[in-house]
Enzyme design. Sequence first.
Site, PDB file in Angstrom:
ATOM      1  N   ASP A  36     -49.748 -29.767 -11.030  1.00  0.00           N
ATOM      2  CA  ASP A  36     -49.553 -31.000 -10.505  1.00  0.00           C
ATOM      3  C   ASP A  36     -48.490 -31.807 -11.443  1.00  0.00           C
ATOM      4  O   ASP A  36     -48.327 -33.167 -11.058  1.00  0.00           O
ATOM      5  CB  ASP A  36     -50.856 -32.045 -10.930  1.00  0.00           C
ATOM      6  N   HIS A 240     -25.371 -23.211 -29.720  1.00  0.00           N
ATOM      7  CA  HIS A 240     -26.303 -24.003 -28.632  1.00  0.00           C
ATOM      8  C   HIS A 240     -27.650 -24.161 -29.215  1.00  0.00           C
ATOM      9  O   HIS A 240     -28.644 -24.059 -28.739  1.00  0.00           O
ATOM     10  CB  HIS A 240     -26.545 -23.191 -27.195  1.00  0.00           C
ATOM     11  N   ASP A 257     -23.885 -32.774 -31.059  1.00  0.00           N
ATOM     12  CA  ASP A 257     -23.343 -32.652 -30.061  1.00  0.00           C
ATOM     13  C   ASP A 257     -24.378 -33.135 -28.917  1.00  0.00           C
ATOM     14  O   ASP A 257     -25.411 -32.893 -28.541  1.00  0.00           O
ATOM     15  CB  ASP A 257     -23.122 -31.198 -29.538  1.00  0.00           C
ATOM     16  N   ASP A 268     -19.963 -36.321 -23.193  1.00  0.00           N
ATOM     17  CA  ASP A 268     -20.059 -34.870 -24.056  1.00  0.00           C
ATOM     18  C   ASP A 268     -19.425 -35.072 -25.300  1.00  0.00           C
ATOM     19  O   ASP A 268     -18.140 -34.982 -25.566  1.00  0.00           O
ATOM     20  CB  ASP A 268     -19.534 -33.725 -23.178  1.00  0.00           C
ATOM     21  N   HIS A 347     -15.320 -19.945 -29.054  1.00  0.00           N
ATOM     22  CA  HIS A 347     -15.199 -20.784 -27.807  1.00  0.00           C
ATOM     23  C   HIS A 347     -13.963 -21.388 -27.518  1.00  0.00           C
ATOM     24  O   HIS A 347     -12.846 -21.394 -28.224  1.00  0.00           O
ATOM     25  CB  HIS A 347     -16.213 -21.876 -27.672  1.00  0.00           C
ATOM     26  N   HIS A 351     -13.340 -28.307 -21.573  1.00  0.00           N
ATOM     27  CA  HIS A 351     -13.995 -27.833 -20.114  1.00  0.00           C
ATOM     28  C   HIS A 351     -13.919 -29.284 -19.224  1.00  0.00           C
ATOM     29  O   HIS A 351     -13.588 -30.349 -19.808  1.00  0.00           O
ATOM     30  CB  HIS A 351     -15.508 -27.319 -20.059  1.00  0.00           C
ATOM     31  N   HIS A 358     -20.563 -29.529 -17.849  1.00  0.00           N
ATOM     32  CA  HIS A 358     -19.324 -28.251 -17.499  1.00  0.00           C
ATOM     33  C   HIS A 358     -19.150 -28.438 -16.102  1.00  0.00           C
ATOM     34  O   HIS A 358     -19.722 -27.959 -15.269  1.00  0.00           O
ATOM     35  CB  HIS A 358     -19.667 -27.036 -17.831  1.00  0.00           C
ATOM     36  N   GLU A 381     -12.549 -30.098 -27.770  1.00  0.00           N
ATOM     37  CA  GLU A 381     -13.608 -29.701 -28.605  1.00  0.00           C
ATOM     38  C   GLU A 381     -13.352 -28.653 -29.380  1.00  0.00           C
ATOM     39  O   GLU A 381     -14.215 -27.719 -29.570  1.00  0.00           O
ATOM     40  CB  GLU A 381     -14.909 -29.652 -27.994  1.00  0.00           C
ATOM     41  N   TYR A 385     -16.609 -22.245 -37.466  1.00  0.00           N
ATOM     42  CA  TYR A 385     -17.993 -21.989 -37.709  1.00  0.00           C
ATOM     43  C   TYR A 385     -17.853 -20.681 -38.731  1.00  0.00           C
ATOM     44  O   TYR A 385     -17.696 -19.743 -38.373  1.00  0.00           O
ATOM     45  CB  TYR A 385     -18.691 -21.730 -36.492  1.00  0.00           C
ATOM     46  N   ARG A 403     -17.483 -28.900 -35.331  1.00  0.00           N
ATOM     47  CA  ARG A 403     -16.787 -29.358 -34.054  1.00  0.00           C
ATOM     48  C   ARG A 403     -16.647 -30.812 -33.885  1.00  0.00           C
ATOM     49  O   ARG A 403     -17.331 -31.571 -34.402  1.00  0.00           O
ATOM     50  CB  ARG A 403     -17.786 -28.839 -32.994  1.00  0.00           C
ATOM     51  N   GLU A 405     -15.480 -33.213 -30.867  1.00  0.00           N
ATOM     52  CA  GLU A 405     -15.457 -33.254 -29.531  1.00  0.00           C
ATOM     53  C   GLU A 405     -15.319 -34.853 -28.989  1.00  0.00           C
ATOM     54  O   GLU A 405     -15.898 -35.561 -29.049  1.00  0.00           O
ATOM     55  CB  GLU A 405     -16.488 -32.371 -28.837  1.00  0.00           C
TER      56      GLU A 405
HETATM   57  N1  GLY Z   1     -22.425 -29.952 -25.188  1.00  0.00           N
HETATM   58  C1  GLY Z   1     -21.970 -28.757 -24.306  1.00  0.00           C
HETATM   59  C2  GLY Z   1     -20.281 -28.588 -24.675  1.00  0.00           C
HETATM   60  O1  GLY Z   1     -19.865 -29.134 -25.556  1.00  0.00           O
HETATM   61  O2  GLY Z   1     -19.873 -27.869 -24.033  1.00  0.00           O
HETATM   62 MN    MN Z   2     -20.617 -31.002 -26.263  1.00  0.00          MN
HETATM   63 MN    MN Z   3     -18.209 -29.827 -24.314  1.00  0.00          MN
END
Ligand code: GLY
Ligand code: MN
Ligand code: MN
Length: 436
Positions: A36, A240, A257, A268, A347, A351, A358, A381, A385, A403, A405
């Site tokens: 439910d 993450h 983040d 973001d 990374h 993006h 994304h 960003e 690390y 980071r 961003e």
């Molecule tokens: N919050 C996800 C990224 O920064 O890509």
């Molecule tokens: Mn982010």
């Molecule tokens: Mn991002």
Amino acid sequence: MDKKEFARRRRAIMEDMGEGSIAILPAAPVRARNRDVEYPYRQDSDFHYVTGFDEPEAVAVLVPKRKRGEYILFCRERDAEMEIWNGARSGLEGACADYGADDAFPIGDIDDILPGLLENQSRVYYAMGYDSDFDQHMIGWVNRVRTRSKVGVRSPAEFVALDNVLHEMRLVKSKAEVRAMTRAMEISSDAHIRAMGACHPGMAEYEIEAELNYAFTCAGSRRTAYPSIVAGGANACVLHYIENRDNLRDGDLLLIDAGAEYDYYAADITRTFPVNGRFSKAQKALYELVLEAQEAAIEQIQPGNHWNEPHEAAVEVLAQGLVALGLIKGRAATVIKKGRYRKFYVHRTGHWLGMDVHDVGDYKIGGEWRVFEPGMVMTVEPGLYVAAGDKQVARKWWNIGIRIEDDVLVTRNGNKVLTSSVPKSVDDIEAIVGQG
Ligand code: GLY
Ligand code: MN
Ligand code: MN
């Protein structure tokens, strides 16, 4: 968003499709969580982009030049009893009056009606492979048309990926989209400022998450754009990390983040700051390096430059800094060439950003990096690390994850940072943390 905006989008899609074609686009399915209880419903981004219609169990059909109406919406009918439980439905009348459909039919009748709409169309625009149940329905409808070849009905000869068409459009934002995104970013910026002000050693990460959620919701954002990352100390080195359950320690950094979604558009933002309001020497050195990399990357965002230029600029600064600080031995040029900076920066630098965090849109065209155009929005960003335990790295750097961003719009002459109100210089951060 204005009804006219959605009408403009449908017009542009239909111009691209041309006569003799049909586009079919299903709404997102409802997903059961347990007995439910359903997961909170969010309309599929492509479907919302084309229709502005938020309800599940709907299918939008576009048939350019169809005499009896080019835009057909299949949706749920009004139902007095169900509406007592789950709230108002637009119904067929609302689909036309409020959402601009030329024609609307009950979703339960789609099997009878859709094959007729497919008859004698040459091209079908459909995004295959996202919803396997719907794919099966599509195959069934097309096969129904094929069985009518003996009576002279032509069945579609070409299938075109509708997602490609829509995603190219979604990549370049209209004025109305930039307005919605700017609002999502203002809300998110205010939430980050609130979280910085509230932060004290001994608080739990989830308490900071609560500050963010409070600010998002009070400003009219009904969901986050993605699960918030509130990561103290070593947790910031897990890219993450979303558990957000540890206590914040005096002397650690906190990486947040987090971004709100507003009117289907995402923000973001990441900021990293000291839990106690004062950067240590090592934290400050790495922080200023990441900030310098971010500023160098942002400078590269301008029409005519290509997608990878901001990343290249960030990597250049980071590699030089890592060598200068003694975290990596050797020459910066070799560190870049051999990718050795990836030990601390796995990374990429950003993006596309839009309805999805994304967001859609190709990064390469014909094998070449895509060139920036006004109206594109992206994140910038970079980060560093340094996990604990690496004997080749001096202990003072361990457990520092940083980071920074921001969200950046390509303009005609360069770019605009849409999230610049959140402090990011060392001085500005030290002046605000814990002062809320
Ligand atoms: N919050 C996800 C990224 O920064 O890509
Ligand atoms: Mn982010
Ligand atoms: Mn991002």
